[in-house]
Design a protein around this motif. Structure first.
Motif, PDB file in Angstrom:
ATOM      1  N   ALA A 192       0.831  -1.207   0.000  1.00 42.04           N
ATOM      2  CA  ALA A 192       0.000   0.000   0.000  1.00 42.04           C
ATOM      3  C   ALA A 192       0.865   1.257   0.000  1.00 42.04           C
ATOM      4  O   ALA A 192       0.519   2.269  -0.634  1.00 42.04           O
ATOM      5  N   ALA A 193       1.997   1.211   0.696  1.00 42.58           N
ATOM      6  CA  ALA A 193       2.914   2.352   0.695  1.00 42.58           C
ATOM      7  C   ALA A 193       3.471   2.595  -0.705  1.00 42.58           C
ATOM      8  O   ALA A 193       3.603   3.747  -1.148  1.00 42.58           O
ATOM      9  N   GLU A 194       3.785   1.539  -1.404  1.00 41.42           N
ATOM     10  CA  GLU A 194       4.302   1.691  -2.768  1.00 41.42           C
ATOM     11  C   GLU A 194       3.230   2.280  -3.681  1.00 41.42           C
ATOM     12  O   GLU A 194       3.515   3.144  -4.509  1.00 41.42           O
ATOM     13  N   VAL A 195       1.999   1.794  -3.512  1.00 41.63           N
ATOM     14  CA  VAL A 195       0.904   2.340  -4.322  1.00 41.63           C
ATOM     15  C   VAL A 195       0.695   3.820  -4.013  1.00 41.63           C
ATOM     16  O   VAL A 195       0.525   4.650  -4.927  1.00 41.63           O
ATOM     17  N   ALA A 196       0.707   4.171  -2.724  1.00 36.23           N
ATOM     18  CA  ALA A 196       0.530   5.575  -2.343  1.00 36.23           C
ATOM     19  C   ALA A 196       1.664   6.443  -2.894  1.00 36.23           C
ATOM     20  O   ALA A 196       1.438   7.572  -3.335  1.00 36.23           O
ATOM     21  N   ASP A 197       2.866   5.923  -2.870  1.00 33.57           N
ATOM     22  CA  ASP A 197       4.002   6.661  -3.430  1.00 33.57           C
ATOM     23  C   ASP A 197       3.810   6.895  -4.918  1.00 33.57           C
ATOM     24  O   ASP A 197       4.078   7.991  -5.442  1.00 33.57           O
TER      25      ASP A 197
END
Length: 961
Positions: free
Chosen positions: A828-833
């Motif tokens: 999810a952090a990668e997607v948000a980034d």
């Protein structure tokens, strides 16, 4: 085995005895070998290492080991020594026995049986091995390095060889060196095989003959011409040199030029020498020296007196004279020979008839002294007379006592008993019982072919042991990967069986049906059990419910499976241990696999822990590989990674011990995921390749499970998409919708995406989500959503990717799979980034790091930390962002954490489960950027948090009733 830093074996390079220090005699001619071993230790650094030394008898192996030990001790290293003996090869752990009491953590009374063995019946071999390794680990902490030095391993018993094999393949993690010595050409096959399979080959050293100049140093008072003749006659062997120095010159001259036959010639001369020595002894001295040879490596005066049939006072005086003459060596109120060859020659000189009677006298004396059963048994086996039923009974007791901890020794003694027990009507039932026990011992020791022959002979004999015979023989075939013969045997027997026998065979057949994918047939057998005359028997009732539950799960009927599982679980839980041990291998694994598949992890662990305890207590060790494998799977899901790796190690070691091919493949595959999460790709790539090259399991269920686990880890290692993933994952079948189907469709979606087939990836991902939603399994739905999120991100749909990632995290949390929750947050952090939502990415990374840290997923935590640093470098946090915002519930939990309450106490006050409280604490750690509960308290005390409605976080604690 000798205690740490204790005296060396009392034999120097010339074969002469010494009792003071490590090396009372000069050490000559072995500098290259000494240097090679010490350089090996230096090059190994902190890694474990091994060296194997071989050479002919008397060449100086023991003297070299003594010098290595002395030099290591002088540097401050710890040294542990051991030595096997020729005539005690049936004594379990004889190579290690003396040191076990001295090692840290192994000296408690709980580690001893009533007869003094260091092998408690409720601890199977590989667990005992691990305790020994942990004790070595503890000892290694007490010095720069630890040396384990083992001599004469050619005489090691099977239990000692098993422990050696374990130490070679699962060494302590500290700086530990293993130095083994054996006679040339006599390395035990099991040890040779273990050495050949090492990833880092051991250093091998063959001890050469001493050079003439070195031999001169050993005989400084002999004139040079005579020394040259002795050197040539001895062929550079220091023991032979010493013996030949006492021979008449003509006898020595006759050996010159006969180098190829020198060993046999000197052995013959040794025999002649001892005969000559004995011929000069008084009758008392001759009897005592023969008694010492029969008694063991070392004997006390009382035992020697009993064997020699002399008064102890006369024996003591005789021992003094024999010691003065150098025939025996004294130490710690016990006496022995200076070299094993000398004892062997003395033992054989005694004559076979005298030896039999002598062993019998030794057994009687040891019985009168209440010596340990194992000590008596080694004499009883040598003195057992045909038809001696009393001795047979004692040896049978010893064999039963050794069955769980030293099955090879147990099988040896059972074989001896069967050979001596008379054949008549009065012993028929006893012979059947002992033969069945022999079958169990052979099966447990891995001699599966021999076990099969013994059990096959019993198969046609109807009696009280018939059911167990069928079970053991079927298990023997199944463990060897021959499920079809096992199936045929059970079906043929089922047709003629009735009563309890028929129920037991139906249980075995249903197990094979369900494990091989014959779900409908397995269900029909379960229904037959439920309708049979023994349906109310607790074992039958539990088995029938278990198989119905697994069959329903295999059809994708999760609600029905859950109801059946609950009923079966209650039945098994109410079962006493005597009943449970009857179904350890046939029913408990299907029951706990069903609980695992339905994500009832706590119930699975409770049942598994109890089953493992019962299996060990009752010696049903053949069930352990399967039970440990399921434990490892379940513990991995629960995020208990250290325990999962330990259970996987237990599964692999016990599977290898028992020759359980299917379970060996499963255990190795199960270990990969936890190993990856803790140690990373470099540590797992080698084991992954090795597991992939192994023969696949015979069972359809296990084969598909291994494939699924290998592909899962392979995805994370970046493996190329294999051809026809659908076939590998059994996606083209329509006969069943088992609970792992969403995981396999998710894998297919990821491989399709990796190969550029986006349409196929969309189809697979959507199907995975649909099937998971129909089943209602949270963990499976989380897996499917995470796969679809990755696909959405690849298709440049960040909103859909973010929603699926967040939903996946929630599903994993509901399923109690914390590592997967962290992985969902990491993604999810990668997607948000990707979507330029840096604050959301930081929060997700904080949650992921906290979860990985809490559960020991070191490599995953490192990945999350690296991602956080990269994010910070690209997108610095805004200066005016202010302190983190806590929800009202998070603020309540934070206040109670600051007061020092436990999760359980907080849950009681807020009417929340401890798991829910743990989730809130994890979120708090991430939001506040701290790593401990104390950090939460410090942040609250500093006022560096705020909630959504008030700016002052220092408010009154929440009101509870």
């Amino acid at each position: 085995m000798r205690a740490p830093d204790g005296p060396n074996d009392p034999t120097d390079s010339t074969g002469a005895a010494h009792t003071e220090g490590w090396a009372a005699a000069p050490f000559v001619g072995r500098a290259p070998e000494l240097r090679a071993v010490e350089e090996l230790m230096v090059r190994a650094g902190d890694r474990p290492w091994a060296a194997v030394i071989d050479g002919p008898a008397g060449i100086g192996k023991s003297r070299l080991l003594a010098e290595l030990g002395e030099r290591a001790s002088g540097r401050g290293d710890r040294v542990v020594q051991g030595r096997a003996t020729e005539f005690e090869q049936v004594v379990p752990f004889g190579l290690f026995l003396d040191t076990m009491d001295a090692l840290p953590g192994l000296s408690t009374a709980a580690e001893r049986t009533d007869d003094g063995r260091w092998a408690p019946s409720d601890v199977e071999q590989h667990r005992l091995y691990r305790r020994f390794r942990e004790a070595l680990h503890t000892l290694a902490d007490q010095g720069p390095a630890l040396w384990v030095v083992l001599d004469d391993v050619q005489w090691a018993d099977e239990a000692s060889l098993g422990l050696l094999e374990f130490l070679l393949h699962r060494p302590p993690t500290h700086r530990v060196g293993l130095v083994l010595a054996h006679r040339s050409g006599m390395c035990p096959p099991r040890l040779a095989h273990a050495l050949a399979r090492l990833a880092r080959p051991p250093k091998r050293l063959r001890i050469p003959p001493l050079a003439p100049a070195d031999l001169d140093l050993l005989l400084p008072h002999v004139r040079p011409g005579r020394r040259r003749i002795l050197a040539e006659a001895s062929a550079g062997n220091p023991l032979y040199l010493k013996l030949l120095a006492d021979f008449p010159a003509p006898a020595v001259d006759a050996l010159v030029g006969r180098t190829p036959a020198v060993e046999d010639a000197v052995a013959a001369l040794m025999h002649d020498t001892i005969q000559a020595d004995l011929s000069r002894l008084t009758p008392d001295e001759r009897l005592v020296v023969q008694a010492a040879a029969v008694g063991g490596p070392e004997v006390g005066p009382d035992l020697a007196a009993a064997i020699a049939e002399l008064p102890e006072e006369r024996v003591l005086a005789t021992l003094d004279r024999l010691t003065d003459r150098g025939i025996l060596v004294a130490g710690d109120d016990r006496f022995g020979f200076g070299h094993p060859l000398q004892r062997a020659a003395a033992y054989r000189l005694a004559g076979p008839g005298w030896r039999i009677a002598a062993h019998r006298r030794a057994a009687v004396h040891l019985t009168r002294c209440q010596a340990p059963l194992m000590s008596r048994a080694q004499h009883l086996e040598h003195s057992l007379r045909p038809g001696d039923q009393a001795t047979c009974a004692v040896l049978t007791e010893a064999a039963e006592s050794a069955l769980s901890s030293a099955p090879a020794t147990s099988a040896h003694w059972f074989t001896k008993v069967l050979a001596a027990l008379p054949h008549h009507q009065g012993t028929a039932e006893l012979r059947v019982r002992i033969q069945l026990l022999l079958g169990r011992a052979l099966l447990a020791s891995g001699r599966l072919d021999a076990a099969g022959r013994v059990l096959q002979e019993l198969l046609d004999r109807v009696g009280p042991h018939h059911r167990e015979t069928i079970t053991l023989l079927a298990q023997c075939n199944r463990i060897q990967g021959r499920s079809r013969p096992a199936y045929a045997l059970l079906e043929a027997t089922a047709a003629d069986a009735d009563g309890p026998d028929h129920a037991l065979i139906l249980i075995e057949l249903a197990t094979l049906d369900l494990m091989d994918g014959r779900v409908d047939l397995g269900l029909e057998r379960a229904r037959s059990l439920g309708r049979g005359q023994h349906a109310q028997d607790p074992v039958v009732h539990a088995a029938a419910g278990t198989f119905r539950a697994l069959a329903a799960a295999g059809h994708g009927d999760i609600d029905r499976a859950g109801a059946e599982l609950a009923a079966a679980d209650r039945a098994v839980d109410a079962m006493p241990e005597d009943g449970l041990r009857r179904i350890l291998d046939a029913v408990v694994p299907p029951l706990t696999w069903t609980a695992y598949l339905l994500e009832h992890h706590d119930r699975a662990m409770y049942c598994l822990d109890r089953a493992v305890r019962v299996a060990r207590t009752y010696g049903h060790n053949y069930a352990l590989p399967h039970l440990y494998t399921i434990q490892a799977c379940t513990l991995t899901r629960l995020g208990r990674l250290g325990e999962a790796l330990e259970a996987a190690e237990d599964a692999e070691e016990s599977a290898r011990t028992f020759g359980a091919g299917d379970m060996l493949a499963m255990a190795r595959a199960v270990r990969l995921r936890a190993l990856l999460w803790t140690e990373g790709p470099d540590a797992v790539r080698g084991p992954w390749e090795q597991t992939r090259r192994m023969p696949g399991p015979d069972s359809q269920w296990f084969a598909l499970s291994v494939t699924t686990m290998l592909l899962d880890v392979g995805l994370q290692l970046g493996m190329d998409p294999p051809p026809d993933v659908g076939t590998l994952l059994d996606l083209h079948q329509d006969r069943q919708r088992d609970p792992m189907l969403p995981t396999r469709w998710s894998q297919a979606a990821r491989f399709a995406l990796a190969s550029g087939r986006q349409d196929r990836a969309v189809q697979c991902a959507d199907h995975a989500v649909t099937v998971a939603e129909e089943m209602g399994l949270s963990g499976q739905l989380g897996t499917a959503l995470l796969a679809r999120s990755r696909l959405a991100d690849a298709l440049k749909d960040p909103i859909a990717a973010g929603l699926d990632a967040a939903r996946a995290a929630g599903c994993f949390e509901a399923a109690g799979q914390p590592i997967q929750v962290g992985q969902a947050h990491l993604w999810a952090a990668e997607v948000a980034d990707h979507a330029d939502r840096a604050d959301d990415a930081r929060t997700a990374l904080g949650l992921a790091r906290a979860l990985f840290r809490t559960h020991g997923a070191t490599w995953l935590e490192t990945r999350a930390a690296r991602a956080a640093r990269q994010l910070a470098a690209r997108r610095p946090a805004r200066d005016g962002a202010g302190p983190p915002v806590l929800t009202e519930r998070e603020s309540q939990v934070a206040e109670f954490v600051a007061q020092g309450l436990t999760n359980q106490e907080i849950g009681a006050r807020l009417f929340l489960s401890p798991r829910t409280v743990e989730t809130h604490v994890t979120r708090l750690l991430a939001k506040l950027g701290v790593s401990s509960r104390a950090g939460i308290a410090r942040r609250l005390a500093a006022g560096s948090t705020r909630d959504g409605s008030r700016s002052d976080a220092r408010r009154d604690p929440p009101h509870t009733t």
